[in-house]
Design an enzyme around this catalytic site. Structure first.
Site, PDB file in Angstrom:
ATOM      1  N   SER A 176       0.790  -1.229   0.000  1.00  0.00           N
ATOM      2  CA  SER A 176       0.000   0.000   0.000  1.00  0.00           C
ATOM      3  C   SER A 176       0.822   1.279   0.000  1.00  0.00           C
ATOM      4  O   SER A 176       0.347   2.312  -0.449  1.00  0.00           O
ATOM      5  CB  SER A 176      -0.953   0.005   1.196  1.00  0.00           C
ATOM      6  OG  SER A 176      -0.227  -0.016   2.404  1.00  0.00           O
ATOM      7  N   HIS A 210      -5.209  -3.327  -2.510  1.00  0.00           N
ATOM      8  CA  HIS A 210      -4.911  -2.372  -3.587  1.00  0.00           C
ATOM      9  C   HIS A 210      -4.835  -3.026  -4.966  1.00  0.00           C
ATOM     10  O   HIS A 210      -4.498  -2.352  -5.935  1.00  0.00           O
ATOM     11  CB  HIS A 210      -3.592  -1.649  -3.280  1.00  0.00           C
ATOM     12  CG  HIS A 210      -3.687  -0.797  -2.062  1.00  0.00           C
ATOM     13  ND1 HIS A 210      -4.136   0.500  -2.086  1.00  0.00           N
ATOM     14  CD2 HIS A 210      -3.456  -1.091  -0.758  1.00  0.00           C
ATOM     15  CE1 HIS A 210      -4.151   0.982  -0.860  1.00  0.00           C
ATOM     16  NE2 HIS A 210      -3.741   0.037  -0.031  1.00  0.00           N
ATOM     17  N   LYS A 225     -11.698   0.725  -1.643  1.00  0.00           N
ATOM     18  CA  LYS A 225     -10.693   1.334  -2.512  1.00  0.00           C
ATOM     19  C   LYS A 225     -11.201   1.298  -3.954  1.00  0.00           C
ATOM     20  O   LYS A 225     -12.117   2.038  -4.275  1.00  0.00           O
ATOM     21  CB  LYS A 225      -9.350   0.673  -2.270  1.00  0.00           C
ATOM     22  CG  LYS A 225      -8.834   1.174  -0.909  1.00  0.00           C
ATOM     23  CD  LYS A 225      -7.680   0.489  -0.291  1.00  0.00           C
ATOM     24  CE  LYS A 225      -7.396   1.154   1.060  1.00  0.00           C
ATOM     25  NZ  LYS A 225      -6.671   0.304   1.992  1.00  0.00           N
TER      26      LYS A 225
HETATM   27  C1  PLP Z   1      -6.817   0.116   3.472  1.00  0.00           C
HETATM   28  C2  PLP Z   1      -6.208  -1.190   3.784  1.00  0.00           C
HETATM   29  C3  PLP Z   1      -6.803  -2.078   4.683  1.00  0.00           C
HETATM   30  C4  PLP Z   1      -8.007  -1.705   5.496  1.00  0.00           C
HETATM   31  O1  PLP Z   1      -9.158  -1.635   4.741  1.00  0.00           O
HETATM   32  P1  PLP Z   1     -10.316  -0.635   5.202  1.00  0.00           P
HETATM   33  O2  PLP Z   1     -11.513  -1.115   4.488  1.00  0.00           O
HETATM   34  O3  PLP Z   1      -9.871   0.729   4.784  1.00  0.00           O
HETATM   35  O4  PLP Z   1     -10.434  -0.760   6.685  1.00  0.00           O
HETATM   36  C5  PLP Z   1      -6.220  -3.318   4.865  1.00  0.00           C
HETATM   37  N1  PLP Z   1      -5.102  -3.664   4.217  1.00  0.00           N
HETATM   38  C6  PLP Z   1      -4.483  -2.815   3.360  1.00  0.00           C
HETATM   39  C7  PLP Z   1      -3.252  -3.249   2.671  1.00  0.00           C
HETATM   40  C8  PLP Z   1      -5.009  -1.554   3.127  1.00  0.00           C
HETATM   41  O5  PLP Z   1      -4.379  -0.719   2.317  1.00  0.00           O
END
Ligand code: PLP
Length: 399
Positions: free
Chosen positions: A189, A217, A248
């Site tokens: 990320s 991602h 995302k």
């Molecule tokens: C954003 C993210 C999460 C958490 O997901 P949310 O739905 O925002 O709580 C978990 N793992 C990674 C790698 C992330 O980038």
């Protein structure tokens, strides 16, 4: 000031002097290429809304329809007050999309990591994490009570050493065989680099470990059907636990775990962040179901192609401005500036020029690796990217 406030004030001051103070900035518009902040428009290179679905009419209509039929709140945990249809529809679509038997949705990706890892491992088990995994996985690991081992980022030799150690140290417990679980991300990320998933599945098979992959991602961006990197590398059915977020590229909110029916049934019975938490709002589930339909359609492929075009244009501008970039193709483009103050000052300068780019600092990334994290969206225009390039060139001149 009261005693508690004095103490907290000191702590905040110490964050400020280290360049680590964070604050919220109110936005009065949807997530889109332009954000409205305090009456000004800012070009947005900060969002993980890679395909521009967070403000897409099809998702909005699906959410509105779900609100009209199911209301705004889910009422309670799904095990308590009954489990609403939009969650079941989402889980069926998710399982099919991910190419597995079953899926379970959680209120966030963070909650999915916490729920799954603590349900599957505990005292006597061994968790092996990539050094750069997301905070949700690190927190889950600490909460689980399992023995924790960290391998060097994407380093197979380091992982194999940890696996050898784990095999030598697992003990048979009274209840069940001790488990060894490797957890990694497919697309990291904060660095935007990819995990060697093919080698990882070979290694975990060799040592009889399990593998959990967080595709937060990569979902919607990689693979022929845009299912994620596991699909692209042909290893979907060799990964025991797939995880991701609906927040995302899927433009909604919530998290999920996907895998076998047995895995999902176990999580329904054991994942505390699922059991002891009110179900996600039905509108979020309906929007996510609609998002998956868009991603799977011809439009989804067009959006992805558009995203890669934007990524290439941004990289050209970044390199043109004098920055060095990693070579992987990802929508996450980190400009590593080094110290914390430099990253904060960089973000501030870009804001003065009307660009919204976050400074990512410790503890999100290691100390001394502070960066500006640019993210691309299929909705960025060529003119947006030229504007970014000009601002980055000025930033480079000043540094
Ligand atoms: C954003 C993210 C999460 C958490 O997901 P949310 O739905 O925002 O709580 C978990 N793992 C990674 C790698 C992330 O980038």
């Amino acid at each position: 000031m009261s005693r508690i406030d004095e103490e907290l004030h000191d702590e905040l001051e110490s964050l400020r002097t280290k360049g680590l103070f964070r604050q919220l900035r109110r936005v009065d518009s949807p997530q889109s290429p332009r954000l409205e902040i305090a009456g000004h428009a800012f070009l947005n290179f900060s969002s993980n809304d890679y395909l521009g679905l967070a403000n897409h009419s099809v998702l909005k209509q699906a959410a509105i329809k779900a609100i009209e039929k199911f209301g705004t709140g889910a009422g309670a945990s799904r095990l308590v007050c009954g489990s609403l249809a939009p969650h079941h529809e989402l889980e069926e679509v998710l399982a099919e999309f991910k190419g597995v038997e079953a899926a379970l949705c959680f209120s966030t990706g963070y909650a999915a990591a916490i729920g799954a890892i603590t349900a599957l491992t505990g005292k006597g088990d061994i968790l092996i994490l990539d050094k750069l995994v997301h905070a949700s996985i690190v927190d889950a690991a600490h909460l689980s009570g399992a023995t924790l081992r960290i391998f060097a980022h994407n380093n197979l030799e380091s992982l194999e050493k940890k696996l050898q150690w784990a095999v030598a140290h697992t003990k048979e417990s009274a209840n069940r065989k001790a488990r060894v679980l490797i957890v990694t991300e497919s697309l990291f990320s904060m660095d935007g680099d990819l995990a060697p998933l093919r080698n990882l599945v070979d290694l975990k098979d060799k040592y009889g470990a399990w593998l959990m992959v967080d595709e937060a991602h990569a979902t919607g961006l990689y693979g022929e059907m845009r299912r994620g990197l596991a699909e692209e590398l042909g290893v979907t059915n060799r990964i025991e636990i797939q995880m991701g977020t609906l927040g995302k590229a899927l433009g909604s909110a919530g998290g999920y775990i996907a895998g076998s029916r047995q895995l999902i049934d176990l999580l329904i019975n054991r994942a505390r962040s699922f059991i002891f938490s009110t179900a996600p709002v039905p509108a979020a589930a309906a929007a996510a179901t609609a998002a998956i339909a868009v991603v799977r359609s011809v439009e989804g492929e067009k959006l992805r192609q558009r995203l890669w075009t934007v990524v290439e244009q941004i990289k050209r501008e970044v390199v043109g401005a004098g920055y060095v970039l990693p070579s992987v193709r990802s929508a996450i483009i980190p400009l590593i500036l080094g110290n914390e103050e430099k990253a904060s000052a960089g973000a501030e300068l870009l804001r003065e020029r009307g660009l919204y780019v976050p400074a990512i600092r410790f503890p999100t990334v290691p100390r001394g690796k502070a960066r500006l994290r640019l993210t691309a969206s299929a909705t960025h225009s060529a003119a947006d990217i030229v504007e970014l390039g000009a601002a980055l060139a000025e930033l480079k001149r000043r540094n």
